[in-house]
Design a protein around this motif. Structure first.
Motif, PDB file in Angstrom:
ATOM      1  N   THR A 128       0.863  -1.272   0.024  1.00  0.00           N
ATOM      2  CA  THR A 128       0.109   0.121   0.003  1.00  0.00           C
ATOM      3  C   THR A 128       1.068   1.165   0.008  1.00  0.00           C
ATOM      4  N   LYS A 129       1.988   1.197   0.837  1.00  0.00           N
ATOM      5  CA  LYS A 129       2.821   2.369   0.824  1.00  0.00           C
ATOM      6  C   LYS A 129       3.464   2.627  -0.388  1.00  0.00           C
ATOM      7  N   GLU A 130       3.833   1.526  -1.250  1.00  0.00           N
ATOM      8  CA  GLU A 130       4.524   1.665  -2.387  1.00  0.00           C
ATOM      9  C   GLU A 130       3.519   2.216  -3.586  1.00  0.00           C
ATOM     10  N   ALA A 131       2.333   1.785  -3.523  1.00  0.00           N
ATOM     11  CA  ALA A 131       1.266   2.334  -4.409  1.00  0.00           C
ATOM     12  C   ALA A 131       1.047   3.669  -4.069  1.00  0.00           C
ATOM     13  N   LEU A 132       1.165   4.254  -2.970  1.00  0.00           N
ATOM     14  CA  LEU A 132       0.619   5.515  -2.660  1.00  0.00           C
ATOM     15  C   LEU A 132       1.984   6.517  -2.941  1.00  0.00           C
ATOM     16  N   VAL A 133       3.187   5.878  -2.975  1.00  0.00           N
ATOM     17  CA  VAL A 133       4.115   6.902  -3.324  1.00  0.00           C
ATOM     18  C   VAL A 133       4.129   6.920  -4.954  1.00  0.00           C
ATOM     19  N   PHE A 134       3.789   5.574  -5.532  1.00  0.00           N
ATOM     20  CA  PHE A 134       3.784   5.548  -6.839  1.00  0.00           C
ATOM     21  C   PHE A 134       3.013   6.400  -7.642  1.00  0.00           C
ATOM     22  N   SER A 135       1.842   6.503  -7.043  1.00  0.00           N
ATOM     23  CA  SER A 135       0.558   7.155  -7.622  1.00  0.00           C
ATOM     24  C   SER A 135       0.692   8.530  -7.250  1.00  0.00           C
ATOM     25  N   LEU A 136       1.266   8.956  -6.038  1.00  0.00           N
ATOM     26  CA  LEU A 136       1.356  10.524  -6.064  1.00  0.00           C
ATOM     27  C   LEU A 136       2.663  11.250  -7.023  1.00  0.00           C
ATOM     28  N   ARG A 137       3.658  10.239  -6.863  1.00  0.00           N
ATOM     29  CA  ARG A 137       4.596  10.690  -8.256  1.00  0.00           C
ATOM     30  C   ARG A 137       3.991  10.866  -9.310  1.00  0.00           C
ATOM     31  N   TYR A 138       3.089   9.815  -9.688  1.00  0.00           N
ATOM     32  CA  TYR A 138       2.314   9.970 -11.395  1.00  0.00           C
ATOM     33  C   TYR A 138       1.499  11.191 -11.154  1.00  0.00           C
ATOM     34  N   ALA A 139       0.912  11.641 -10.234  1.00  0.00           N
ATOM     35  CA  ALA A 139       0.026  12.711 -10.160  1.00  0.00           C
ATOM     36  C   ALA A 139       0.632  14.108 -10.165  1.00  0.00           C
ATOM     37  N   LYS A 140       1.895  13.938  -9.806  1.00  0.00           N
ATOM     38  CA  LYS A 140       2.868  15.185  -9.681  1.00  0.00           C
ATOM     39  C   LYS A 140       3.248  15.219 -11.215  1.00  0.00           C
ATOM     40  N   GLU A 141       3.695  14.177 -11.635  1.00  0.00           N
ATOM     41  CA  GLU A 141       4.206  14.274 -13.128  1.00  0.00           C
ATOM     42  C   GLU A 141       2.951  14.848 -14.062  1.00  0.00           C
ATOM     43  N   LYS A 142       1.963  14.434 -13.801  1.00  0.00           N
ATOM     44  CA  LYS A 142       1.001  14.735 -14.949  1.00  0.00           C
ATOM     45  C   LYS A 142      -0.069  16.302 -14.382  1.00  0.00           C
ATOM     46  N   GLY A 143       0.423  16.710 -13.443  1.00  0.00           N
ATOM     47  CA  GLY A 143      -0.015  18.187 -13.096  1.00  0.00           C
ATOM     48  C   GLY A 143      -1.246  18.029 -12.447  1.00  0.00           C
ATOM     49  N   PHE A 144      -1.709  16.850 -11.707  1.00  0.00           N
ATOM     50  CA  PHE A 144      -2.895  16.979 -10.953  1.00  0.00           C
ATOM     51  C   PHE A 144      -2.589  17.671  -9.402  1.00  0.00           C
ATOM     52  N   CYS A 145      -1.498  17.537  -9.073  1.00  0.00           N
ATOM     53  CA  CYS A 145      -1.029  18.197  -7.726  1.00  0.00           C
ATOM     54  C   CYS A 145       0.205  18.600  -7.974  1.00  0.00           C
ATOM     55  N   LYS A 146       0.811  19.381  -6.844  1.00  0.00           N
ATOM     56  CA  LYS A 146       2.165  20.030  -6.772  1.00  0.00           C
ATOM     57  C   LYS A 146       2.367  19.797  -5.412  1.00  0.00           C
ATOM     58  N   VAL A 147       3.903  20.358  -5.202  1.00  0.00           N
ATOM     59  CA  VAL A 147       4.645  20.422  -4.025  1.00  0.00           C
ATOM     60  C   VAL A 147       3.603  21.263  -2.818  1.00  0.00           C
ATOM     61  N   GLY A 148       3.234  20.707  -1.828  1.00  0.00           N
ATOM     62  CA  GLY A 148       2.576  21.652  -0.996  1.00  0.00           C
ATOM     63  C   GLY A 148       1.018  21.529  -0.902  1.00  0.00           C
ATOM     64  N   ASP A 149       0.517  20.733  -1.859  1.00  0.00           N
ATOM     65  CA  ASP A 149      -0.973  20.604  -1.821  1.00  0.00           C
ATOM     66  C   ASP A 149      -1.254  19.352  -1.244  1.00  0.00           C
ATOM     67  N   SER A 150      -2.620  19.536  -0.560  1.00  0.00           N
ATOM     68  CA  SER A 150      -2.962  18.507   0.088  1.00  0.00           C
ATOM     69  C   SER A 150      -3.828  17.381  -0.593  1.00  0.00           C
ATOM     70  N   VAL A 151      -3.608  16.138  -0.184  1.00  0.00           N
ATOM     71  CA  VAL A 151      -4.239  14.992  -1.069  1.00  0.00           C
ATOM     72  C   VAL A 151      -5.275  14.044   0.162  1.00  0.00           C
ATOM     73  N   VAL A 152      -6.131  13.658  -0.237  1.00  0.00           N
ATOM     74  CA  VAL A 152      -7.160  12.827   0.527  1.00  0.00           C
ATOM     75  C   VAL A 152      -6.714  11.493   0.050  1.00  0.00           C
ATOM     76  N   ALA A 153      -6.486  10.203   0.567  1.00  0.00           N
ATOM     77  CA  ALA A 153      -6.438   9.067   0.230  1.00  0.00           C
ATOM     78  C   ALA A 153      -7.161   8.118   0.894  1.00  0.00           C
ATOM     79  N   LEU A 154      -7.838   7.220   0.123  1.00  0.00           N
ATOM     80  CA  LEU A 154      -8.696   6.108   0.691  1.00  0.00           C
ATOM     81  C   LEU A 154      -8.039   4.910   0.350  1.00  0.00           C
ATOM     82  N   HIS A 155      -7.892   3.941   1.384  1.00  0.00           N
ATOM     83  CA  HIS A 155      -7.436   2.417   1.007  1.00  0.00           C
ATOM     84  C   HIS A 155      -7.974   1.475   1.831  1.00  0.00           C
TER      85      HIS A 155
END
Length: 169
Positions: A128-155
């Protein structure tokens, strides 16, 4: 109309750009808070065990001004329910392990499916931790979020639903 213009029209790219502008304008006119209150007032009770999590995600997202809602799922039904109850979902991300489910999710407004190759870890917590790290990195690369943004995660952790508030680093 859009299908006809993009497949047989003279200006398919301009057509899609125009429709995108129209959709953004329509979305900006919706009062999401009032819509959420109406749904809460008319939602059948008792709720399923998972539904209160969806309402908590909506409240958390609005409270912190989250740029992204991230749902880790295997089958996709949780994500679709979150998308139905969390209205302003243009930055909604979904990590999925099934290609067919990911393709099918493209019809749900606001979902951005991201396939994750499951890793073989010693525990679900590590995966789960690996999946969170991967998906947040992907989201930053695609411009869905940036450094300092808040994210809500459900798992899920076993039978429990976990909601996490994260800050992008």
């Amino acid at each position: 109309m859009l299908t006809g213009e993009t497949t047989a029209g003279v200006y398919p790219e301009l057509t899609v750009q125009t429709m995108a502008r129209i959709c953004k304008e329509a979305e900006s006119a919706v009062n999401y808070g009032a819509t959420f209150k109406r749904i809460m007032q008319t939602h059948p009770v008792p709720m399923s065990p998972l539904e209160p999590s969806f309402f908590a995600i909506h409240a958390a997202t609005n409270s912190v001004g989250a740029a992204l809602i991230l749902v880790l799922t295997r089958g996709g039904s949780t994500t679709k329910m979150v998308a139905n109850l969390t209205f302003k979902t243009e930055n909604f991300d979904w990590l999925c392990s099934d290609e067919a489910l990911a393709r099918h999710s493209l019809i749900v407004r606001g979902l951005v499916p991201v396939l994750s190759a499951g890793s073989i870890k010693a525990s679900d917590a590590e995966a789960t931790k690996e999946a969170l790290v991967f998906s947040l990195r992907y989201a930053k690369e695609k411009g869905f979020c940036k450094v300092g943004d808040s994210v809500v995660a459900l798992h899920r952790v076993g039978a429990a639903s976990v909601i996490k508030m994260l800050t992008i680093k």
